[in-house]
Design a protein around this motif. Structure first.
Motif, PDB file in Angstrom:
ATOM      1  N   ARG A 286     -38.843  -1.444   0.441  1.00 14.87           N
ATOM      2  CA  ARG A 286     -39.953  -1.131   1.354  1.00 14.87           C
ATOM      3  C   ARG A 286     -40.356   0.338   1.215  1.00 14.87           C
ATOM      4  N   ALA A 287     -39.393   1.216   1.104  1.00 22.45           N
ATOM      5  CA  ALA A 287     -39.694   2.632   0.915  1.00 22.45           C
ATOM      6  C   ALA A 287     -40.375   2.862  -0.430  1.00 22.45           C
ATOM      7  N   LEU A 288     -39.901   2.188  -1.465  1.00 20.49           N
ATOM      8  CA  LEU A 288     -40.553   2.294  -2.777  1.00 20.49           C
ATOM      9  C   LEU A 288     -41.993   1.781  -2.703  1.00 20.49           C
ATOM     10  N   ASN A 289     -42.178   0.646  -2.051  1.00 19.75           N
ATOM     11  CA  ASN A 289     -43.519   0.077  -1.897  1.00 19.75           C
ATOM     12  C   ASN A 289     -44.431   1.030  -1.120  1.00 19.75           C
ATOM     13  N   ASN A 290     -43.924   1.542   0.000  1.00 18.16           N
ATOM     14  CA  ASN A 290     -44.750   2.416   0.835  1.00 18.16           C
ATOM     15  C   ASN A 290     -45.038   3.755   0.164  1.00 18.16           C
ATOM     16  N   ARG A 291     -44.069   4.272  -0.593  1.00 17.62           N
ATOM     17  CA  ARG A 291     -44.330   5.502  -1.341  1.00 17.62           C
ATOM     18  C   ARG A 291     -45.384   5.242  -2.413  1.00 17.62           C
ATOM     19  N   GLY A 292     -45.311   4.066  -3.029  1.00 10.42           N
ATOM     20  CA  GLY A 292     -46.353   3.698  -3.985  1.00 10.42           C
ATOM     21  C   GLY A 292     -47.720   3.644  -3.321  1.00 10.42           C
ATOM     22  N   ALA A 293     -47.773   3.109  -2.110  1.00 10.21           N
ATOM     23  CA  ALA A 293     -49.037   3.059  -1.369  1.00 10.21           C
ATOM     24  C   ALA A 293     -49.539   4.473  -1.079  1.00 10.21           C
ATOM     25  N   ALA A 294     -48.632   5.373  -0.701  1.00  6.65           N
ATOM     26  CA  ALA A 294     -49.025   6.756  -0.431  1.00  6.65           C
ATOM     27  C   ALA A 294     -49.560   7.419  -1.704  1.00  6.65           C
ATOM     28  N   HIS A 295     -48.883   7.202  -2.826  1.00  6.76           N
ATOM     29  CA  HIS A 295     -49.369   7.736  -4.103  1.00  6.76           C
ATOM     30  C   HIS A 295     -50.750   7.165  -4.428  1.00  6.76           C
ATOM     31  N   TRP A 296     -50.912   5.865  -4.205  1.00  9.41           N
ATOM     32  CA  TRP A 296     -52.195   5.212  -4.473  1.00  9.41           C
ATOM     33  C   TRP A 296     -53.305   5.869  -3.653  1.00  9.41           C
ATOM     34  N   LEU A 297     -53.048   6.037  -2.368  1.00 10.22           N
ATOM     35  CA  LEU A 297     -54.052   6.622  -1.481  1.00 10.22           C
ATOM     36  C   LEU A 297     -54.332   8.085  -1.812  1.00 10.22           C
ATOM     37  N   ALA A 298     -53.346   8.759  -2.404  1.00 14.10           N
ATOM     38  CA  ALA A 298     -53.531  10.150  -2.831  1.00 14.10           C
ATOM     39  C   ALA A 298     -54.233  10.240  -4.186  1.00 14.10           C
ATOM     40  N   GLY A 299     -54.458   9.099  -4.823  1.00 13.37           N
ATOM     41  CA  GLY A 299     -55.145   9.081  -6.109  1.00 13.37           C
ATOM     42  C   GLY A 299     -54.235   9.147  -7.318  1.00 13.37           C
ATOM     43  N   ASN A 300     -52.927   9.095  -7.118  1.00 13.33           N
ATOM     44  CA  ASN A 300     -51.970   9.158  -8.222  1.00 13.33           C
ATOM     45  C   ASN A 300     -51.577   7.734  -8.605  1.00 13.33           C
ATOM     46  N   ARG A 301     -52.427   7.094  -9.407  1.00 14.21           N
ATOM     47  CA  ARG A 301     -52.235   5.687  -9.773  1.00 14.21           C
ATOM     48  C   ARG A 301     -50.979   5.463 -10.617  1.00 14.21           C
ATOM     49  N   GLU A 302     -50.645   6.418 -11.487  1.00 13.57           N
ATOM     50  CA  GLU A 302     -49.452   6.245 -12.329  1.00 13.57           C
ATOM     51  C   GLU A 302     -48.173   6.231 -11.492  1.00 13.57           C
ATOM     52  N   ALA A 303     -48.056   7.170 -10.560  1.00 14.31           N
ATOM     53  CA  ALA A 303     -46.878   7.201  -9.690  1.00 14.31           C
ATOM     54  C   ALA A 303     -46.839   5.964  -8.803  1.00 14.31           C
TER      55      ALA A 303
END
Length: 155
Positions: A107-124
């Protein structure tokens, strides 16, 4: 027979259009609950999208005498709340705290991925969503976020 052929042709013509329209634009957050009543309340707020409550409950819980499991859940939920309210730096920091406690917390990995996505860092984001997939067992949120990557890279 003619009706079947026309129906098949119509379905084939509409299918790509339907796929393009079904592409999600935002990542899916994953709430984390435990037996702890306060963490469960925070989880319920995540599920309802009540982000101010997620943050209020979570900020009240950190620093308390919680178990490692409860702290992992609290930080993971805080991560979702911060990301959903646009504070992606705080979101990533909260997920990092959860992952320090349990490095395979999907869940933390998923949510961190969502945060990266929203920040525009698609690779992370993609790396975190793939790590969440490896740590989970086909969870809906992770599947939706992997589809988001696929869908947006195809368009």
């Amino acid at each position: 027979m003619r009706t079947v052929i026309l129906a098949t042709a119509l379905a084939a013509a509409i299918s790509p259009l339907s796929f393009a329209q079904s592409c999600a634009s935002e990542p899916t957050m994953a709430g984390h609950r435990t037996a702890n009543g306060a963490v469960r309340a925070q989880y319920n707020a995540v599920e309802r999208g009540e982000w101010a409550n997620v943050l209020h409950i979570g900020e009240g819980l950190v620093g308390g005498g919680q178990s490692a499991r409860d702290r992992t859940a609290t930080y993971s939920n805080l991560c979702a709340g911060y990301a959903a309210t646009g504070d992606t730096d705080a979101a990533i920091a909260a997920c990092d705290m959860a992952l320090e406690l349990r490095d395979n917390a999907w869940r933390a990995l998923n949510n961190r991925g969502a945060a990266h996505w929203l920040a525009g860092n698609r690779e992370a984001a993609a790396a975190d969503f793939r790590a969440a997939e490896a740590a989970s067992s086909g969870e809906d949120e992770v599947t939706a976020n992997l589809a988001l990557i696929t869908c947006t890279s195809a368009s």
